[in-house]
Design a protein around this motif. Structure first.
Motif, PDB file in Angstrom:
ATOM      1  N   ASN A  57     -54.000  -8.426   2.551  1.00 49.18           N
ATOM      2  CA  ASN A  57     -55.338  -7.877   2.441  1.00 49.18           C
ATOM      3  C   ASN A  57     -55.618  -7.578   0.969  1.00 49.18           C
ATOM      4  O   ASN A  57     -54.821  -6.941   0.283  1.00 49.18           O
ATOM      5  CB  ASN A  57     -55.435  -6.600   3.289  1.00 49.18           C
ATOM      6  CG  ASN A  57     -56.819  -6.022   3.299  1.00 49.18           C
ATOM      7  OD1 ASN A  57     -57.298  -5.531   2.287  1.00 49.18           O
ATOM      8  ND2 ASN A  57     -57.450  -6.081   4.456  1.00 49.18           N
ATOM      9  N   TYR A  58     -56.774  -8.039   0.481  1.00 47.57           N
ATOM     10  CA  TYR A  58     -57.137  -7.850  -0.928  1.00 47.57           C
ATOM     11  C   TYR A  58     -57.166  -6.370  -1.312  1.00 47.57           C
ATOM     12  O   TYR A  58     -56.716  -6.009  -2.400  1.00 47.57           O
ATOM     13  CB  TYR A  58     -58.479  -8.523  -1.216  1.00 47.57           C
ATOM     14  CG  TYR A  58     -58.934  -8.379  -2.645  1.00 47.57           C
ATOM     15  CD1 TYR A  58     -58.282  -9.053  -3.669  1.00 47.57           C
ATOM     16  CD2 TYR A  58     -60.019  -7.578  -2.965  1.00 47.57           C
ATOM     17  CE1 TYR A  58     -58.700  -8.936  -4.985  1.00 47.57           C
ATOM     18  CE2 TYR A  58     -60.440  -7.449  -4.277  1.00 47.57           C
ATOM     19  CZ  TYR A  58     -59.779  -8.123  -5.282  1.00 47.57           C
ATOM     20  OH  TYR A  58     -60.190  -8.000  -6.582  1.00 47.57           O
ATOM     21  N   SER A  59     -57.663  -5.527  -0.446  1.00 46.76           N
ATOM     22  CA  SER A  59     -57.704  -4.083  -0.721  1.00 46.76           C
ATOM     23  C   SER A  59     -56.292  -3.520  -0.882  1.00 46.76           C
ATOM     24  O   SER A  59     -56.058  -2.669  -1.750  1.00 46.76           O
ATOM     25  CB  SER A  59     -58.438  -3.335   0.393  1.00 46.76           C
ATOM     26  OG  SER A  59     -59.777  -3.724   0.431  1.00 46.76           O
ATOM     27  N   THR A  60     -55.370  -3.986  -0.069  1.00 52.76           N
ATOM     28  CA  THR A  60     -53.980  -3.557  -0.177  1.00 52.76           C
ATOM     29  C   THR A  60     -53.408  -3.985  -1.522  1.00 52.76           C
ATOM     30  O   THR A  60     -52.745  -3.199  -2.216  1.00 52.76           O
ATOM     31  CB  THR A  60     -53.138  -4.151   0.966  1.00 52.76           C
ATOM     32  OG1 THR A  60     -53.674  -3.691   2.205  1.00 52.76           O
ATOM     33  CG2 THR A  60     -51.679  -3.759   0.852  1.00 52.76           C
ATOM     34  N   TYR A  61     -53.674  -5.230  -1.911  1.00 52.29           N
ATOM     35  CA  TYR A  61     -53.213  -5.728  -3.215  1.00 52.29           C
ATOM     36  C   TYR A  61     -53.760  -4.855  -4.349  1.00 52.29           C
ATOM     37  O   TYR A  61     -53.027  -4.501  -5.275  1.00 52.29           O
ATOM     38  CB  TYR A  61     -53.642  -7.184  -3.404  1.00 52.29           C
ATOM     39  CG  TYR A  61     -53.394  -7.692  -4.796  1.00 52.29           C
ATOM     40  CD1 TYR A  61     -52.135  -8.123  -5.190  1.00 52.29           C
ATOM     41  CD2 TYR A  61     -54.414  -7.716  -5.743  1.00 52.29           C
ATOM     42  CE1 TYR A  61     -51.898  -8.562  -6.487  1.00 52.29           C
ATOM     43  CE2 TYR A  61     -54.188  -8.153  -7.037  1.00 52.29           C
ATOM     44  CZ  TYR A  61     -52.925  -8.583  -7.395  1.00 52.29           C
ATOM     45  OH  TYR A  61     -52.689  -9.014  -8.679  1.00 52.29           O
ATOM     46  N   MET A  62     -55.034  -4.501  -4.279  1.00 54.65           N
ATOM     47  CA  MET A  62     -55.635  -3.682  -5.326  1.00 54.65           C
ATOM     48  C   MET A  62     -54.995  -2.299  -5.379  1.00 54.65           C
ATOM     49  O   MET A  62     -54.812  -1.735  -6.467  1.00 54.65           O
ATOM     50  CB  MET A  62     -57.150  -3.573  -5.119  1.00 54.65           C
ATOM     51  CG  MET A  62     -57.881  -4.898  -5.293  1.00 54.65           C
ATOM     52  SD  MET A  62     -57.561  -5.711  -6.880  1.00 54.65           S
ATOM     53  CE  MET A  62     -58.464  -4.641  -7.981  1.00 54.65           C
TER      54      MET A  62
END
Length: 54
Positions: A30-35
């Motif tokens: 998930n992109y939010s997790t990566y951020m």
């Protein structure tokens, strides 16, 4: 997943030719997790990636 694992994944993403969103999609992350990993003080990269200015 350990902080070291997260740092390794962030480094892998940075070295890829893809955008972060493209890389995350290709890895099923998930992109939010990566951020969160990218900006977390626990997984932030060491200052060795920066150049010291005198």
């Amino acid at each position: 997943m350990t902080n070291s694992d997260k740092r390794a994944l962030v480094e892998e993403c940075r070295k890829s030719a893809m955008t972060a969103k493209e890389w995350c999609a290709s890895k099923g992350i998930n992109y939010s997790t990566y951020m969160q990993w990218l900006f977390s003080p626990l997984t932030r990269f060491e200052s060795s990636t920066l150049i010291e200015v005198k």
